[in-house]
Enzyme design. Structure first.
Site, PDB file in Angstrom:
ATOM      1  N   LYS A 576       0.843  -1.309   0.001  1.00  0.00           N
ATOM      2  CA  LYS A 576       0.212  -0.206   0.053  1.00  0.00           C
ATOM      3  C   LYS A 576       1.021   1.364  -0.052  1.00  0.00           C
ATOM      4  CE  LYS A 576      -2.611  -1.604   3.673  1.00  0.00           C
ATOM      5  NZ  LYS A 576      -2.937  -2.910   3.559  1.00  0.00           N
ATOM      6  N   GLU A 603      -5.152  -3.083  -6.740  1.00  0.00           N
ATOM      7  CA  GLU A 603      -6.797  -3.453  -6.249  1.00  0.00           C
ATOM      8  C   GLU A 603      -6.596  -4.167  -4.776  1.00  0.00           C
ATOM      9  OE1 GLU A 603      -9.945  -3.495  -5.739  1.00  0.00           O
ATOM     10  OE2 GLU A 603     -10.253  -3.823  -7.821  1.00  0.00           O
ATOM     11  N   VAL A 606      -6.825  -2.318  -0.961  1.00  0.00           N
ATOM     12  CA  VAL A 606      -8.106  -2.109  -0.204  1.00  0.00           C
ATOM     13  C   VAL A 606      -9.031  -3.291  -0.445  1.00  0.00           C
ATOM     14  CG1 VAL A 606      -9.984  -0.759   0.446  1.00  0.00           C
ATOM     15  CG2 VAL A 606      -8.235   0.195  -0.795  1.00  0.00           C
ATOM     16  N   ALA A 608      -8.655  -6.486   0.240  1.00  0.00           N
ATOM     17  CA  ALA A 608      -7.890  -7.777  -0.481  1.00  0.00           C
ATOM     18  C   ALA A 608      -8.377  -7.913  -1.856  1.00  0.00           C
ATOM     19  CB  ALA A 608      -8.120  -8.887   0.601  1.00  0.00           C
ATOM     20  N   LEU A 610     -11.255  -8.152  -2.838  1.00  0.00           N
ATOM     21  CA  LEU A 610     -12.661  -7.750  -3.395  1.00  0.00           C
ATOM     22  C   LEU A 610     -12.447  -6.674  -4.355  1.00  0.00           C
ATOM     23  CD1 LEU A 610     -14.412  -7.017   0.024  1.00  0.00           C
ATOM     24  CD2 LEU A 610     -14.612  -8.727  -1.277  1.00  0.00           C
ATOM     25  N   GLU A 664      -1.487  -7.860  12.866  1.00  0.00           N
ATOM     26  CA  GLU A 664       0.239  -7.795  12.925  1.00  0.00           C
ATOM     27  C   GLU A 664       0.455  -8.154  14.352  1.00  0.00           C
ATOM     28  OE1 GLU A 664       2.059  -6.907  10.279  1.00  0.00           O
ATOM     29  OE2 GLU A 664       0.249  -6.822   9.221  1.00  0.00           O
ATOM     30  N   ASP A 675      -3.837   1.934   9.243  1.00  0.00           N
ATOM     31  CA  ASP A 675      -4.032   1.103   8.115  1.00  0.00           C
ATOM     32  C   ASP A 675      -5.294   1.413   7.254  1.00  0.00           C
ATOM     33  OD1 ASP A 675      -3.220  -1.241   6.611  1.00  0.00           O
ATOM     34  OD2 ASP A 675      -4.989  -2.226   7.422  1.00  0.00           O
ATOM     35  N   LYS A 679      -6.013   2.905   3.561  1.00  0.00           N
ATOM     36  CA  LYS A 679      -7.050   2.559   2.663  1.00  0.00           C
ATOM     37  C   LYS A 679      -7.847   3.621   2.077  1.00  0.00           C
ATOM     38  CE  LYS A 679      -6.646  -2.134   4.212  1.00  0.00           C
ATOM     39  NZ  LYS A 679      -7.146  -2.922   5.280  1.00  0.00           N
ATOM     40  N   GLY A 798      -6.460 -11.781   4.545  1.00  0.00           N
ATOM     41  CA  GLY A 798      -6.161 -13.311   4.090  1.00  0.00           C
ATOM     42  C   GLY A 798      -5.404 -13.433   2.922  1.00  0.00           C
TER      43      GLY A 798
END
Ligand code: ADP
Ligand code: ASP
Ligand code: MG
Length: 817
Positions: A576, A603, A606, A608, A610, A664, A675, A679, A798
């Protein structure tokens, strides 16, 4: 009568020679067989001469290799012991002579053209003698008796009328198999041994075919015919069924080594067809070269060829404009010095003329032209003559391109998209050849992209550099490995992983790395990794259609994107850092991608896998306007809020999120909301906002002091927050509400106060209420999706889904052509 020429490649081994023997045995009509030196021998002879000249003893070693190569073939290919002995008796004196000449050069330290020509002639003299003993009932002829040369500048060229006459005299009565050494000749006046130039056996065969009015000239080699490009460089090159003489001349002139260029003219003159065939694969019909517009292959061009070593001489000056006779002087000067020009490009303003010559001719060209124009140079009407070295020429050829618009455009476009700039471009009015000069380092890539764009492709190729071997990268490599065959079969897409690197090692292979044991391979055979190593290697490999796939979280790696894209490498990243860095940097990266016609895809930054960014882009590209974005983008926080219960306090829920690998090891990265801020910045930018991270209003989830402590102190003290969270949870439970960390971008508000990350209490019935586990959700309100915003929901974290998202980005690049 037929003339068949067998090249060194066909005569390299006893197995090769057996095949040649079988091919000749099939012939029922009289044949003249022209043979080259055994494979590699001409090169070795020149090498030995060079060593001898430098008084280097290695010439003896090379001589022994030459000797062994021949005796080995005799041992394996000559059948009877008697014939072997007879042949030995004839071969040994030849080898002895050669050895003595080399020794002479070694002692005297002088190698004249005449001696060099003599040394190199042993290749064909030895090979023809051996082949004449292997082929039953064959008779050996000496081509130095009937191929005669004369001198033009520094070169020997055949005296065609004389050779014609002599060939007829010597070979007219052939009624079986005549064996003739190719390449070698003798000078008309001095009767010294000469030759027709490297690759000249083809020419010998052509001169004989023309003189004897042969029905066909067959050139037997190790490829299935004349191909769309050199198969040693382009894997997907394929055989051209038919070529016209003109096309064959253009292709061979521009480096298609399969035929020595002067070969075509004598047979063209007599209208004798040439067939190029493979002695290792007689089932292939090969290529037919003939005197008519060749069969249409359904493509606008027939083939691509290239000249490795090109130098470009430029004569430039405002004083040249409109002056008659400058070109005449340029070409006359070059011709008088025996320099052959293979490409000329002149601007219509006449202020500069660029000339392509072979590299060895460049310095002398510069000298003689500087002398010729000394006066004009002194007066300043012409600039100093310049030479650019380390260039190559690539040519596309085909008579079909006549009157077809856009061929040059396609050619230039293909090169341009790969970041290859052209130093000179020419197209003759006959429209059978378009050639351009490029940097030598780009040649391979240029051939690949040009071939790909004109001929193919059943397959499109993507060459991937995968950086990182962590969770996402390893899942990605697994997915590619599993999907590779299907993509090839169903989507005609070839995915080649040409580089893999992690923080410690880096491994590259332009042919593609095996994916089953890539990790062991990387760690055992890789070189020490660093951003510089990775960067340098990618530039050095200079592969077409390449994609840099960043599966790291490294800032150093993300700093490489801009330069890579400037060199036409696309970027797909799960990292990112770049897209959420300063707006200026983000815009520069996007611009660089656009200007260079490559992709910059992120892509998975943000949600993962999707399809959030893609969907937003599709909406805006089709004219919709994004009004508002509301999203739950932290899988970790969502997991924590979903896990909170009477039994599981806040601190325990945090611990569980770490144990479940959502957070994390230091969960504060998520708890800080940083985070989510990143995003949101990325999404807002994609929605059209000029947003910096500092523009996002962030309402902290827990007091600042927890971020200032060490991680151990954090774990020791965070339970202090349990009570207040439990109170809030209980209250919300009664009210039918849940906690969600919501990121909002509101286009209706002024810049800098339109982005916010804060805890929301969402009511039952709200789309964010039922959000299981670590899922993400985004609601996109647009002009079209207004009353009922578009909702995208699913796993937002994931390794497997992130890898799948990266994979989808990579595949989407395959559309660029
Ligand atoms: P020989 O020893 O038979 O004369 P050459 O090495 O001179 O063989 O020529 C054959 C080689 O030409 C092939 O092995 C191939 O690598 C090269 N080549 C270059 N361009 C082409 C092309 N367009 N089609 C076929 N072969 C080509
Ligand atoms: N043996 C010579 C060469 O290698 C001629 C030929 O093979 O055609 O150049
Ligand atoms: Mg050849």
């Amino acid at each position: 009568m037929k003339v068949m020429k067998f090249g060194g490649i066909s005569l390299g081994t006893s197995e090769g020679i057996d095949k040649v023997k079988d091919i000749i045995a099939e012939e029922t009509q009289p044949v003249v067989i022209v043979v080259s030196a055994l494979y590699g021998v001409t090169e070795m002879l020149l090498q030995a001469a060079e060593y001898a000249l430098r008084a280097d003893k290695k010439h003896e070693m090379v001589f022994s290799m030459i000797q062994n190569l021949h005796t080995d073939i005799i041992e394996k290919s000559v059948e009877s012991d008697r014939s072997k002995r007879e042949l030995d008796d004839e071969i040994m004196p030849l080898l002895e002579d050669l050895k003595n000449i080399l020794r002479g050069v070694f002692l005297i330290g002088d190698l004249s053209q005449k001696t060099s020509d003599k040394i190199v002639s042993y290749g064909e003299r030895l090979s023809s003698l051996i082949i004449s003993k292997i082929i039953p009932n064959a008779r050996l002829y000496d081509s130095t008796q009937f191929i005669k040369t004369t001198r033009q500048f520094n070169k020997h060229i055949p005296d065609i009328p004389l050779s014609n006459k002599l060939i007829k005299e010597y070979l007219n009565h052939v009624d079986g198999v005549a064996i003739v050494p190719g390449f070698i000749a003798s000078s008309r006046d001095e009767n010294d041994i000469t030759n027709l130039g490297r690759g000249g056996s083809d020419y010998t065969a052509s001169l004989i075919a023309a003189a004897l009015d042969a029905s066909v000239l067959e050139i037997w080699t190790d490829v299935d015919g004349f191909m769309t490009a050199d198969p040693k460089i382009i894997d997907s090159a394929y055989v051209i069924e038919e070529l016209s003489y003109i096309e064959a001349i253009e292709l061979s002139n521009f480096g298609a080594k399969v035929i020595y260029p002067p070969t075509i003219f004598p047979v063209y003159h007599k209208n004798i067809p040439i067939r190029v065939r493979n002695s290792f694969n007689t089932t292939s019909k090969g290529t037919l070269i003939l005197n008519k517009q060749s069969k249409d292959n359904g493509k606008v061009i027939k083939g691509i060829s290239s000249i490795n070593d090109t130098a470009l001489i430029t004569i430039q000056g405002l004083g040249m404009v409109g002056i008659i006779g400058v070109n005449h002087r340029i070409f006359r000067t070059l011709a008088l010095n025996g320099i052959s020009v293979f490409l000329v490009s002149q601007a219509s303003s006449e202020n500069s003329t660029s000339i392509g010559v072979s590299t060895p001719d460049a310095a002398i060209s510069q000298k003689v032209l500087s002398e010729e124009f000394a006066h004009e140079i002194a007066m300043g009407s012409i600039n100093e003559i310049t030479v650019e070295y380390n260039l190559s020429t690539i040519a596309i050829v085909g008579q079909n391109m006549k009157n077809v618009p856009g061929v040059a455009g396609k050619f230039c476009g293909a090169l341009g998209r790969s970041g290859i700039s052209m130093m000179a471009l020419t197209q003759g009015a006959s429209e059978t050849n378009i050639s351009c000069v490029i940097k030598k380092e780009n040649l391979r890539k240029a051939l690949n992209v040009t071939h790909d764009s004109f001929f193919l492709s059943p397959y499109q190729e993507l060459n991937l550099f995968i950086i990182g071997t962590g969770n996402v990268a390893s899942k990605l490599l697994n997915q590619i490995s599993r999907q590779k065959e299907t993509l090839k079969e169903q989507n005609k897409l070839l995915m080649n992983v040409v580089g893999i690197a992690n923080g410690r090692k880096a491994l590259f292979n332009r042919e593609g790395l095996a994916l089953d044991d890539y990790y062991t391979n990387l760690m055992t055979n890789g070189v020490k990794s660093s951003p510089e190593t990775i960067h340098n290697k990618i530039f050095e490999m200079n592969i077409f259609n390449s994609v840099f796939v960043d599966c790291t979280a490294s800032e150093d790696i993300s700093e490489m994107y801009k330069e890579l894209m400037s060199h036409n490498v696309s970027i797909v990243t799960a990292n990112k850092i770049a897209a959420s860095s300063s707006f200026e940097n983000y815009s520069k990266l996007k611009d660089t991608a656009r200007v260079n016609g490559v992709k910059f895809l992120f892509e998975t930054n943000v949600g993962a896998g999707l399809p959030i960014i893609n969907t937003m882009n599709s909406l805006t590209n089709s004219g919709d306007k994004i009004i508002k974005l509301e999203a739950v983008l932290s899988g970790t926080l969502n997991y924590i809020f979903n896990t909170l219960s009477e039994e599981i306090p806040f601190s325990k829920a945090i611990k569980m999120s770490v144990e479940a690998n959502f957070a994390e090891p230091d969960p504060r990265t998520d708890l800080s909301g940083l985070d989510v801020v990143r995003k949101l910045v990325i999404l807002s930018r994609e929605a059209g906002g000029k947003i910096e991270q500092s523009d996002v209003t962030k309402i902290p989830l827990i007091p600042q002091k927890y971020f200032e402590r060490t991680i151990d102190e954090f774990w020791e003290t965070i339970s202090e927050m349990d009570e207040s969270f439990e109170e809030r949870r209980k209250k919300l439970e009664l009210e039918g509400k849940r906690l969600r960390l919501v990121a909002t971008y509101d286009n209706g508000k002024a810049d800098r106060c339109n982005c916010k990350v804060a805890l929301h209490e969402v009511e039952r019935g709200h789309p964010f209420y039922d959000l299981e586990g670590s899922n993400n959700i985004i609601m996109i309100t647009t002009e079209r999706y207004n009353e009922h915003p578009m909702v995208i929901k699913g796993y937002g974290a994931g390794a497997a889904v992130t890898a799948a998202g990266v994979f989808a980005d990579i595949i989407s690049i395959a559309n660029i052509r």
